[in-house]
Write an enzyme that holds these catalytic residues in place. Structure first.
Site, PDB file in Angstrom:
ATOM      1  N   VAL A  71       7.949   6.904  16.936  1.00 31.68           N
ATOM      2  CA  VAL A  71       7.610   7.544  15.651  1.00 31.68           C
ATOM      3  C   VAL A  71       6.375   8.439  15.787  1.00 31.68           C
ATOM      4  O   VAL A  71       6.377   9.582  15.333  1.00 31.68           O
ATOM      5  CB  VAL A  71       7.410   6.476  14.550  1.00 31.68           C
ATOM      6  CG1 VAL A  71       7.051   7.141  13.220  1.00 31.68           C
ATOM      7  CG2 VAL A  71       8.665   5.629  14.388  1.00 31.68           C
ATOM      8  N   ASP A  98      -5.894  12.838  12.391  1.00 35.67           N
ATOM      9  CA  ASP A  98      -6.274  11.454  12.564  1.00 35.67           C
ATOM     10  C   ASP A  98      -5.959  10.983  13.960  1.00 35.67           C
ATOM     11  O   ASP A  98      -5.623  11.786  14.817  1.00 35.67           O
ATOM     12  CB  ASP A  98      -5.662  10.552  11.495  1.00 35.67           C
ATOM     13  CG  ASP A  98      -4.162  10.621  11.494  1.00 35.67           C
ATOM     14  OD1 ASP A  98      -3.592  10.682  12.592  1.00 35.67           O
ATOM     15  OD2 ASP A  98      -3.574  10.623  10.420  1.00 35.67           O
ATOM     16  N   LYS A 136       0.834  -1.206   0.000  1.00 29.34           N
ATOM     17  CA  LYS A 136       0.000   0.000   0.000  1.00 29.34           C
ATOM     18  C   LYS A 136       0.867   1.254   0.000  1.00 29.34           C
ATOM     19  O   LYS A 136       0.633   2.178  -0.782  1.00 29.34           O
ATOM     20  CB  LYS A 136      -0.888  -0.017   1.257  1.00 29.34           C
ATOM     21  CG  LYS A 136      -1.451   1.328   1.656  1.00 29.34           C
ATOM     22  CD  LYS A 136      -2.305   1.223   2.896  1.00 29.34           C
ATOM     23  CE  LYS A 136      -1.699   1.739   4.161  1.00 29.34           C
ATOM     24  NZ  LYS A 136      -1.391   3.172   4.235  1.00 29.34           N
ATOM     25  N   ASN A 137       1.875   1.274   0.873  1.00 29.87           N
ATOM     26  CA  ASN A 137       2.664   2.494   1.030  1.00 29.87           C
ATOM     27  C   ASN A 137       3.618   2.741  -0.139  1.00 29.87           C
ATOM     28  O   ASN A 137       4.239   3.796  -0.206  1.00 29.87           O
ATOM     29  CB  ASN A 137       3.453   2.454   2.340  1.00 29.87           C
ATOM     30  CG  ASN A 137       2.543   2.591   3.545  1.00 29.87           C
ATOM     31  OD1 ASN A 137       1.343   2.824   3.399  1.00 29.87           O
ATOM     32  ND2 ASN A 137       3.094   2.427   4.738  1.00 29.87           N
ATOM     33  N   ARG A 193      -2.933  10.768   3.180  1.00 33.11           N
ATOM     34  CA  ARG A 193      -1.656  11.471   3.149  1.00 33.11           C
ATOM     35  C   ARG A 193      -1.180  11.636   1.711  1.00 33.11           C
ATOM     36  O   ARG A 193      -0.056  12.058   1.486  1.00 33.11           O
ATOM     37  CB  ARG A 193      -0.607  10.681   3.942  1.00 33.11           C
ATOM     38  CG  ARG A 193      -1.042  10.274   5.333  1.00 33.11           C
ATOM     39  CD  ARG A 193      -1.101  11.421   6.287  1.00 33.11           C
ATOM     40  NE  ARG A 193       0.214  11.965   6.575  1.00 33.11           N
ATOM     41  CZ  ARG A 193       0.385  13.120   7.207  1.00 33.11           C
ATOM     42  NH1 ARG A 193      -0.665  13.834   7.584  1.00 33.11           N
ATOM     43  NH2 ARG A 193       1.588  13.564   7.446  1.00 33.11           N
ATOM     44  N   ASP A 201       4.183   0.557  12.314  1.00 29.33           N
ATOM     45  CA  ASP A 201       2.931  -0.100  11.919  1.00 29.33           C
ATOM     46  C   ASP A 201       2.844  -1.547  12.403  1.00 29.33           C
ATOM     47  O   ASP A 201       1.777  -2.161  12.353  1.00 29.33           O
ATOM     48  CB  ASP A 201       2.766  -0.065  10.391  1.00 29.33           C
ATOM     49  CG  ASP A 201       2.563   1.351   9.868  1.00 29.33           C
ATOM     50  OD1 ASP A 201       2.667   2.304  10.660  1.00 29.33           O
ATOM     51  OD2 ASP A 201       2.293   1.515   8.672  1.00 29.33           O
TER      52      ASP A 201
HETATM   53  C1  UD1 Z   1       4.189   6.724   6.378  1.00 33.47           C
HETATM   54  C2  UD1 Z   1       3.303   5.511   6.242  1.00 33.47           C
HETATM   55  C3  UD1 Z   1       2.839   4.993   7.599  1.00 33.47           C
HETATM   56  C4  UD1 Z   1       4.033   4.794   8.525  1.00 33.47           C
HETATM   57  C5  UD1 Z   1       4.939   6.031   8.557  1.00 33.47           C
HETATM   58  C6  UD1 Z   1       6.222   5.794   9.338  1.00 33.47           C
HETATM   59  C7  UD1 Z   1       2.192   5.915   4.146  1.00 33.47           C
HETATM   60  C8  UD1 Z   1       0.911   6.207   3.438  1.00 33.47           C
HETATM   61  N1  UD1 Z   1       2.121   5.867   5.470  1.00 33.47           N
HETATM   62  O1  UD1 Z   1       3.381   7.773   6.940  1.00 33.47           O
HETATM   63  O2  UD1 Z   1       2.187   3.751   7.395  1.00 33.47           O
HETATM   64  O3  UD1 Z   1       3.568   4.547   9.827  1.00 33.47           O
HETATM   65  O4  UD1 Z   1       5.305   6.419   7.227  1.00 33.47           O
HETATM   66  O5  UD1 Z   1       6.913   4.716   8.814  1.00 33.47           O
HETATM   67  O6  UD1 Z   1       3.231   5.689   3.544  1.00 33.47           O
HETATM   68  N2  UD1 Z   1       6.259  14.493  10.856  1.00 33.47           N
HETATM   69  C9  UD1 Z   1       6.438  15.823  11.189  1.00 33.47           C
HETATM   70  N3  UD1 Z   1       6.392  16.752  10.186  1.00 33.47           N
HETATM   71  C10 UD1 Z   1       6.188  16.414   8.879  1.00 33.47           C
HETATM   72  C11 UD1 Z   1       6.009  15.042   8.556  1.00 33.47           C
HETATM   73  C12 UD1 Z   1       6.052  14.110   9.580  1.00 33.47           C
HETATM   74  O7  UD1 Z   1       6.635  16.161  12.348  1.00 33.47           O
HETATM   75  O8  UD1 Z   1       6.160  17.290   8.015  1.00 33.47           O
HETATM   76  C13 UD1 Z   1       6.260  13.483  11.942  1.00 33.47           C
HETATM   77  C14 UD1 Z   1       4.900  12.794  12.083  1.00 33.47           C
HETATM   78  O9  UD1 Z   1       4.048  13.581  12.872  1.00 33.47           O
HETATM   79  C15 UD1 Z   1       5.260  11.481  12.712  1.00 33.47           C
HETATM   80  C16 UD1 Z   1       6.642  11.177  12.114  1.00 33.47           C
HETATM   81  O10 UD1 Z   1       7.140  12.421  11.607  1.00 33.47           O
HETATM   82  O11 UD1 Z   1       5.384  11.638  14.100  1.00 33.47           O
HETATM   83  C17 UD1 Z   1       6.624  10.145  11.015  1.00 33.47           C
HETATM   84  O12 UD1 Z   1       5.807  10.601   9.955  1.00 33.47           O
HETATM   85  P1  UD1 Z   1       6.115  10.209   8.452  1.00 33.47           P
HETATM   86  O13 UD1 Z   1       7.372   9.412   8.397  1.00 33.47           O
HETATM   87  O14 UD1 Z   1       6.022  11.424   7.621  1.00 33.47           O
HETATM   88  O15 UD1 Z   1       4.908   9.241   8.132  1.00 33.47           O
HETATM   89  P2  UD1 Z   1       3.886   9.285   6.918  1.00 33.47           P
HETATM   90  O16 UD1 Z   1       4.623   9.538   5.651  1.00 33.47           O
HETATM   91  O17 UD1 Z   1       2.724  10.122   7.261  1.00 33.47           O
END
Ligand code: UD1
Length: 453
Positions: free
Chosen positions: A335, A119, A22-23, A94, A313
């Site tokens: 995370v 969320d 999915k990701n 996202r 996850d």
């Molecule tokens: C993706 C995955 C999700 C997985 C996550 C971490 C998808 C659709 N989802 O989510 O399944 O759990 O990676 O492996 O691919 N953060 C910030 N600022 C930002 C972006 C992120 O502070 O601009 C923080 C988030 O709040 C979170 C952490 O960084 O605490 C990780 O987020 P991120 O790695 O960006 O996850 P996603 O890409 O949303």
């Protein structure tokens, strides 16, 4: 939304085939928008998140042909019809925010992306996305609209390569930066980038597309400006989350399941933890077999982290596994700041879990003094009893399914549609493994897309 009825207490046993990730698939579709050439994908998972992303790409002007039977999808976006993402996708997932990175270099129009929804696993800000895109020359502002706000992005003067240093290796921010960097003038370096397997799959795809891209030894991703693209054929990598989910369900129910297509390379951290608690696995040429062969041992310390660490996850179903393991274990979520909400239901089912706001374990994390509940102690083994449950998000949803598979009486799980977003044919696969599970369709009309996790 549909409901699941599960009567547990039976070991899962048999063979299933894991689907495409999915990701990865959702991001690959977005990445294909960089080019006007046809891209063909194989091993495409038939899940809700891909459905939503397909609809999103069609809105923009993509011609898509998805043969679900053969798991093959072609996408071709000769020109953009619009760069305005309708508000119905607001809060849906996202993915829309990644359209900024993919489209900035392809259109002079404003790219308008409605607010990213909040969320249930923390605030999930997008500050790192915005900062990186701005460093590359994008102008991004947030404006109030009729019902809610939207991000307006443009790069009328073109994008220019830069050195981007992420203060946390966010998966989404890394992807957005890579996508924008493809058409940015000169060279872009993304330092402290995320290198999750799904990101490497994106890099493989982009390399086939014609992009000059590489990963340096220090987790720096280097991208050179590219304008000439090729047609691409790409097989999506296996979904490591689906593999881990069924592996944990098999071991906790004292069963034995062979997962065809499971890829060893993506699962190293997971397999180490399975071995540490006494779970069984054997890596075969075409997949991995998971089995229960001795009493499970708790007494472990588990810390979630970015790749190559233990993925966040996998955390929720692993905690269910720890409720069946003898001893006291500690779990430290580094995370997301709020990913333990599901434990309240597990406690009501009989789990012995205590929550903490401080970092339990060796390593202080970003949430050290933020007062977020992000550590827990779980004591096992504890029998679980069935319950009426509502699913808050995708991975918590699978943890509940696992808990229900362990409880010998009957559980009902509401909002089962959340699971469709990431698990292909979940009910059919579980039935084929011997589970007593039924899906009760909702009598209400289908609602619009909701949250992707
Ligand atoms: C993706 C995955 C999700 C997985 C996550 C971490 C998808 C659709 N989802 O989510 O399944 O759990 O990676 O492996 O691919 N953060 C910030 N600022 C930002 C972006 C992120 O502070 O601009 C923080 C988030 O709040 C979170 C952490 O960084 O605490 C990780 O987020 P991120 O790695 O960006 O996850 P996603 O890409 O949303």
């Amino acid at each position: 939304m549909d409901m699941l009825k599960i009567t547990g207490g039976k070991p899962l046993s048999g063979k299933i085939r894991a689907g495409g990730a999915k990701n990865a698939m959702t991001k690959l579709l977005v990445a294909s928008l960089l080019s006007n050439k046809k891209c063909t994908f194989f091993n495409v998972p038939n899940i809700g998140d891909v459905d939503i992303t397909v609809d999103l790409c069609k809105e923009i002007g993509s011609e898509i042909n998805w043969d679900k039977e053969n798991k093959t999808l072609t996408i071709h976006t000769p020109s953009l019809k619009t760069s305005y993402i309708p508000q119905k996708y607001s809060g849906s997932n996202r993915i829309p925010i990644l359209l900024i990175g993919a489209l900035l270099g392809r259109t002079d129009e404003d790219i308008i992306v409605p607010t990213i929804g909040g969320d249930l696993i923390g605030s999930r800000p997008i500050d790192l996305h915005i900062q990186s895109l701005q460093r590359l020359g994008a102008r991004i502002e947030y404006r109030d609209m009729k019902k809610e706000g939207a991000y307006f992005a443009q790069a009328h003067e073109g994008l220019k390569g830069a050195i981007l240093t992420l203060n946390y290796p966010s998966v989404g921010a890394t992807e957005n930066s890579i996508l924008a960097a493809v058409r940015a003038k000169g060279t872009t370096l993304i330092k402290n980038a995320a290198i999750e397997p799904e990101i490497l799959d994106l890099i493989l795809f982009l390399q086939k597309l014609g992009v000059h891209i590489m990963v340096d030894v220090d987790r720096t991703i280097r991208i050179q400006e590219t304008h000439e693209f090729h047609e691409v054929e790409h097989t999506v990598l296996t979904d490591r989350n689906e593999v881990a989910s069924y592996a944990m369900a098999a071991i906790s129910t004292k069963g034995r399941v062979f997962i065809e297509g499971a890829e060893h390379l993506q699962m190293i951290a997971f397999l180490n933890k399975i071995r540490e608690i006494g779970g069984g696995f054997q890596v075969h040429a075409n997949g991995i077999e998971f089995f229960h062969h001795q009493e499970l041992r708790g007494g472990i310390h588990l810390e979630t982290d970015v790749h190559p660490g233990f993925m966040t996850d996998w955390q929720q179903p692993f905690v269910v596994l720890l409720t069946q393991s003898k001893g006291v274990s500690v779990v430290h979520e580094t995370v997301y700041e709020n990913r333990f909400g599901y434990t309240l239901t597990l406690k009501e089912m009989g789990a012995d879990i205590e929550l903490f706001t401080h970092c339990l374990g060796n390593k202080p994390c970003r949430f050290t003094s933020a007062n977020h509940i992000h550590s827990l102690v779980v004591k096992g083994p504890t029998p679980l009893t069935g319950k009426e449950i509502a699913i808050p998000d995708l991975r918590a949803g699978f943890a509940y399914v696992m808990a229900a598979l362990l409880a010998p009486d009957t559980s009902t799980i509401a909002s089962a549609n959340f699971l469709d977003r990431g698990y292909e044919h979940l009910v059919e696969k579980l039935i084929s493994l011997g589970a007593d599970i039924t899906r009760i369709p909702s009598t209400q009309k289908k609602s619009s897309p909701s949250i992707i996790v």
